[in-house]
Design a protein around this motif. Sequence first.
Motif, PDB file in Angstrom:
ATOM      1  N   ASP A  58      -9.983 -11.580  20.872  1.00 52.48           N
ATOM      2  CA  ASP A  58      -9.607 -12.571  19.862  1.00 52.48           C
ATOM      3  C   ASP A  58      -8.884 -11.850  18.728  1.00 52.48           C
ATOM      4  O   ASP A  58      -9.452 -10.979  18.055  1.00 52.48           O
ATOM      5  CB  ASP A  58     -10.863 -13.260  19.338  1.00 52.48           C
ATOM      6  CG  ASP A  58     -10.529 -14.323  18.285  1.00 52.48           C
ATOM      7  OD1 ASP A  58      -9.326 -14.586  18.076  1.00 52.48           O
ATOM      8  OD2 ASP A  58     -11.476 -14.863  17.675  1.00 52.48           O
ATOM      9  N   SER A  60      -7.179 -13.647  16.311  1.00 55.69           N
ATOM     10  CA  SER A  60      -6.809 -14.717  15.371  1.00 55.69           C
ATOM     11  C   SER A  60      -7.167 -14.393  13.930  1.00 55.69           C
ATOM     12  O   SER A  60      -6.604 -14.966  13.004  1.00 55.69           O
ATOM     13  CB  SER A  60      -7.486 -16.027  15.786  1.00 55.69           C
ATOM     14  OG  SER A  60      -8.911 -15.884  15.744  1.00 55.69           O
ATOM     15  N   ASP A  61      -8.097 -13.475  13.716  1.00 53.73           N
ATOM     16  CA  ASP A  61      -8.529 -13.197  12.344  1.00 53.73           C
ATOM     17  C   ASP A  61      -8.807 -11.701  12.188  1.00 53.73           C
ATOM     18  O   ASP A  61      -9.920 -11.279  11.877  1.00 53.73           O
ATOM     19  CB  ASP A  61      -9.785 -14.005  12.001  1.00 53.73           C
ATOM     20  CG  ASP A  61     -10.206 -13.836  10.539  1.00 53.73           C
ATOM     21  OD1 ASP A  61      -9.321 -13.590   9.694  1.00 53.73           O
ATOM     22  OD2 ASP A  61     -11.420 -13.914  10.259  1.00 53.73           O
TER      23      ASP A  61
END
Length: 623
Positions: A58, A60-61
Amino acid sequence: MSTETIEFQAEARQLMQLMIHSIYSNKDVFLRELVSNASDALDKLRLASYTDKDLDVDVSDLHVELVTDAQARTLTVRDNGIGMSREDVVGLIGTIARSGSAEMIAQLRAAKENGGDTSPEASAELIGQFGVGFYSSFMVADRVEMLTRRAGGDAGVRWESAGEGTYTVTDEPDAPQGTTITLHLKPVDAEDGLHDYADDGVVRGLVKRYSDFITWPIRMGEDTVNSRKALWSRPQSDVTAEEYTEFYRHVSHDWQDPLETIRLSAEGTFEYQALLFLPSHPPMDLFMRDARRGVQLYVRRVFIMDDCEALVPEYLRFVKGVVDAADLSLNVSREILQQDRQIQLIRKRLVKKVLSTIRTMMDADAEKYATFWDGMGRAVKEGLLSDGDNRQAILDLCSFAGTHDPEKPTALRDYVDRMPEGQDAIYYATGDSRAALEGSPHMEAFRAKGYEVLLLTDPVDEVWVDMVPEFAGTPLASIAKGDVDLGGDDLDEETKQGFDGLLTWLGETLADEVKEVRLSHRLTTSAACLVGDPGDLTPTLEKMYRAMGQEPPKVKRILELNPQSPLVLALNRAHTERPGDEELRGLARLLHGTALLAEGGDLPDPAAFAAALAAQLERSLTA
């Protein structure tokens, strides 16, 4: 859950002890190093997510998180980047996996124990350049814990050490992706440079000062404490000198200010922005064989790689900075970059901009240029060998020691401006030292004529002079090669004929050592000298080959005699009176040996030469 105790590599252990015992006087640098490492880990994860489609992560952040705990006196630096495996931790944290680390340790120890440079700038520069900034944690912490899991890996690992001789590694199946470093802080000690790093305000201030330009968010609680603005994309008028300095320190791991900042950009068929820096002192690994070089490469703000060698030629390896290209593929490798047309065009522009910046500095700020040239000049001159397209531009920004001013080197254009009427070449001499060159017999006629001579003593000088025939239309000529004609000094025919017999006899006697014996135009006081033909290896270059384990081909030189020397006149008379005298053969070899020593060559049999000289002295004293 298994725990293993492992000893640090010797160099790593020595380095930590030096750091713990205050080779840094500015302890604040530790946070900059840890945040930079975290930023690199985020860069690498985002790049991996583009290049490895099977990597299930991931992104995304992605961010860096700082957490202080005043009660427990801890500071935690956490990222959700690429992380490390158990093998990575042992290989990267437990060792200094670079050749040259022993040399670095020796320099640090010398600086501390032998009265060397113990400034924070010197220490930080040495440490940062070997990529071991993580160890700076032990300047402010009694104990350091690290929890990490490599992206895509099944299990994590916990690393812990008090900075002594060992560390422990424990498997952690539930570790989150990325790296978390927790520092158990030492007590505050203002005299020792230890601030309260468990205080939010102190940490926020350090981030703003040293890491504000990091493009990933650095969070404390709900706040992002850095501006995240890439300096190279901001208008030049909006960037302060302090911001440039801190960014330079980030990309170079240097603790001093940059000497010069260079910005350039291009629009049109291919677009890019570049922010480059010239250092104010030579990197410690400038002349190490495996030194890192190149600038950071980004594509549309996405980090691609450190040390992109395709963008910077080896002779400009001291240049640091970033290039952000718009149209490259994100899935680009070092091998592809070497052949990429856009990369080659960017490289050409970067090289020309760096060279023109140095050239402008040469005219505009003599002190700054002198600082640059003293530190990086030897590397720049390597470009005279490797960069034919820019050879004249490089030559135009070089400066060389010479006989015009013993204290100040000269540019070639200034040399040409000073050339007297009748001089048609730039004269130079190569050798081991200025003192040896100034005392060389080859200098005599040039000194008498008032002709300036460049004194080239760097090893690279021995090579490039044979590849650079001229500067701006004026030929370069060695004072130790060829049949130098300084004009108006031709020997009359009667003088020449009077020496015909001696020249022929010496040529036969020394046939194994010299290719020719002739009368000299370049000697005024010395009896003899040895000169080479154009293209011959010099004695210094022969020594360099031998130092590298290569035996160069034997080069016979030309023996030149000074027809006005009392020694040569006496030898000529003696040969006329007793041409077959064996003692004269010994004198001939002594004459050749002294000329060989004067040009910086090696005697083939020093013991035999010394014995012959002693015997000749004895005969002279007992005659």
